[in-house]
Design an enzyme around this catalytic site. Structure first.
Site, PDB file in Angstrom:
ATOM      1  N   GLU A  50       0.821  -1.215   0.000  1.00  0.00           N
ATOM      2  CA  GLU A  50       0.000   0.000   0.000  1.00  0.00           C
ATOM      3  C   GLU A  50       0.856   1.267   0.000  1.00  0.00           C
ATOM      4  OE1 GLU A  50      -3.000   0.438  -0.607  1.00  0.00           O
ATOM      5  OE2 GLU A  50      -3.687  -1.632  -0.564  1.00  0.00           O
ATOM      6  N   TYR A 133      -6.517   6.910   3.870  1.00  0.00           N
ATOM      7  CA  TYR A 133      -6.643   5.910   2.805  1.00  0.00           C
ATOM      8  C   TYR A 133      -5.960   4.602   3.203  1.00  0.00           C
ATOM      9  CZ  TYR A 133      -5.369   2.813  -0.785  1.00  0.00           C
ATOM     10  OH  TYR A 133      -5.178   1.636  -1.440  1.00  0.00           O
ATOM     11  N   ASP A 151      -9.319   6.520  -2.187  1.00  0.00           N
ATOM     12  CA  ASP A 151      -8.159   7.031  -2.928  1.00  0.00           C
ATOM     13  C   ASP A 151      -8.669   7.780  -4.161  1.00  0.00           C
ATOM     14  OD1 ASP A 151      -9.085   5.014  -4.542  1.00  0.00           O
ATOM     15  OD2 ASP A 151      -7.096   4.411  -5.191  1.00  0.00           O
TER      16      ASP A 151
END
Length: 384
Positions: A50, A133, A151
């Site tokens: 991520e 996020y 996002d």
DNA sequence: TAACCGTGGGT
DNA sequence: TACCCAAGGTT
């Protein structure tokens, strides 16, 4: 609960929401990409993916992801790694504060959570470098928590689904999409739901050249049905990078070692090593070209300034090198190169400087502008 | 809030 | 070439 009507958004009825979840997840089950981080439930690995994926393309990330986990397979490995090791693992990916923050977060986990990845949204969000996020992505994907992961993809897709008339680039507007996702997210498969929206947004609902006809949820899309796809998402144009001109100094000594300087933590490309760079002047006019920068001869006062700052007597060479240009998000560097041979002097103590042989370059983190400088230097040298 | 923080791919 | 864009966060 956010009042969506206040922002001009009319949320669907419960039946339509359920129907939307099914359409999206059925499509995802049949079309999801086979990505390395989708083959694991290890929160550490998912976290690494991520962070790497922030503002970075999937194809770029994959080899970095594999190498990073190979060298630093656990939270504790990352927590105790040398700075130069983590920078080398991130070299070329950009946004290097990401990996510095990851190490701080790993140290937080060792100190506060016994080296384990925390399992609540609040604890995850308390880690350095993890914003709303990423916290939502990890919570939903690794721990099946019903947390939205909003996002750019999700905002773009939702903008079109609901014709949201608010700029997705304005941070304060993020709460609108968060509020929509709080209602839309599938409570049984939150991680897949979040990833499905991102997959959809990165291809079929891409920012440029979308293929709305192919969307599995086009029947739900107000913009598609109303012929307003071209209007959404609403987003202000970005500002141009500001040009700055530098004199790059390729300085070698009589042992054929080159002078490198470590960028300080307050500087751009902190922690990376660079050939000395002297700012050539104030911020340039927008019209100035790289060609003009290169045409301008090296100023005697620039050379004097180098001697003053670096304490070296230099035999300046007059060979010409191709100038280097590098564009960052917010700045455009124009670098004219010159070569010198240090004949005497001693390096100042208030700078981190080293004489480095070419065979040892590989162990120093080098960002792209410095790689380009070296390539330009070699290109001229190799002609002879 | 707006500026800062990289790089590579696509049009 | 110039410009846009990418699974953002911090200050």
């Amino acid at each position: 609960m956010l009042d969506l009507k206040k922002y001009g958004v009319t949320m669907w009825e419960e039946e339509k929401i359920k129907s939307f979840r099914k359409a999206l997840l059925d499509w995802y089950d049949a079309n999801k990409r086979d990505l390395p981080w989708r083959r694991t439930r290890d929160p550490y690995a998912i976290w690494v993916s991520e962070i790497m994926l922030q503002q970075t393309r999937v194809d770029t990330v994959i080899p970095y992801y594999e190498r990073f986990l190979h060298h630093l397979p656990t939270i504790r490995d990352l927590a105790v790694a040398e700075e130069e090791v983590i920078l080398k693992l991130w070299e070329g990916l950009g946004y290097y504060s990401r990996v510095r923050n990851m190490q701080k977060a790993a140290q937080q986990m060792v100190e506060q959570f016994d080296g384990q990845f925390p399992r609540t949204y609040e604890e995850i969000a308390s880690l350095k470098g993890i914003g709303p996020y990423t916290a939502g992505a990890i919570a939903s994907i690794a721990f099946d928590l019903p947390e939205p992961a909003v996002d750019g993809n999700v905002m773009r897709v939702l903008s079109r689904l609901f014709e949201v008339n608010h700029d997705i680039g304005v941070p304060a507007n993020r709460k609108i999409f968060q509020g929509m996702m709080d209602i839309l997210i599938d409570p049984d498969r939150p991680g897949d739901f979040n990833q499905a929206l991102m997959d959809l947004g990165s291809d079929i609902e891409a920012p440029v050249n979308p293929r709305p006809e192919d969307s599995p949820v086009k029947a739900f899309s107000a913009a598609y049905l109303n012929g307003t796809m071209g209007k959404y998402p609403i987003k202000a144009p970005k500002k141009k990078p500001v040009p700055v001109a530098y004199q790059g100094m390729i300085i070698r000594n009589q042992h054929n070692e080159f002078l490198l300087e470590k960028n300080q933590s307050s500087q751009l490309l902190a922690g990376f090593w660079s050939f000395p760079l002297l700012e050539k002047g104030a911020v340039l006019d927008k019209q100035v070209s790289l060609f003009e920068v290169a045409e301008e001869p090296v100023q005697p006062d620039t050379r004097q300034s180098f001697t003053d700052q670096y304490g070296l007597i230099v035999d300046w060479q007059d060979e010409e090198f191709s100038p280097v240009q590098h564009i960052f998000s917010h700045r455009k560097w124009l670098i004219d190169l010159t070569e010198g041979i240090a004949t005497a002097g001693s390096l100042p103590a208030d700078r981190e400087l080293k004489w480095v042989a070419v065979v040892d370059f590989h162990s120093y983190p080098f960002a792209k502008p410095q790689q380009k400088m070296w390539e330009s230097y070699l290109a001229t040298k190799n002609k002879k």
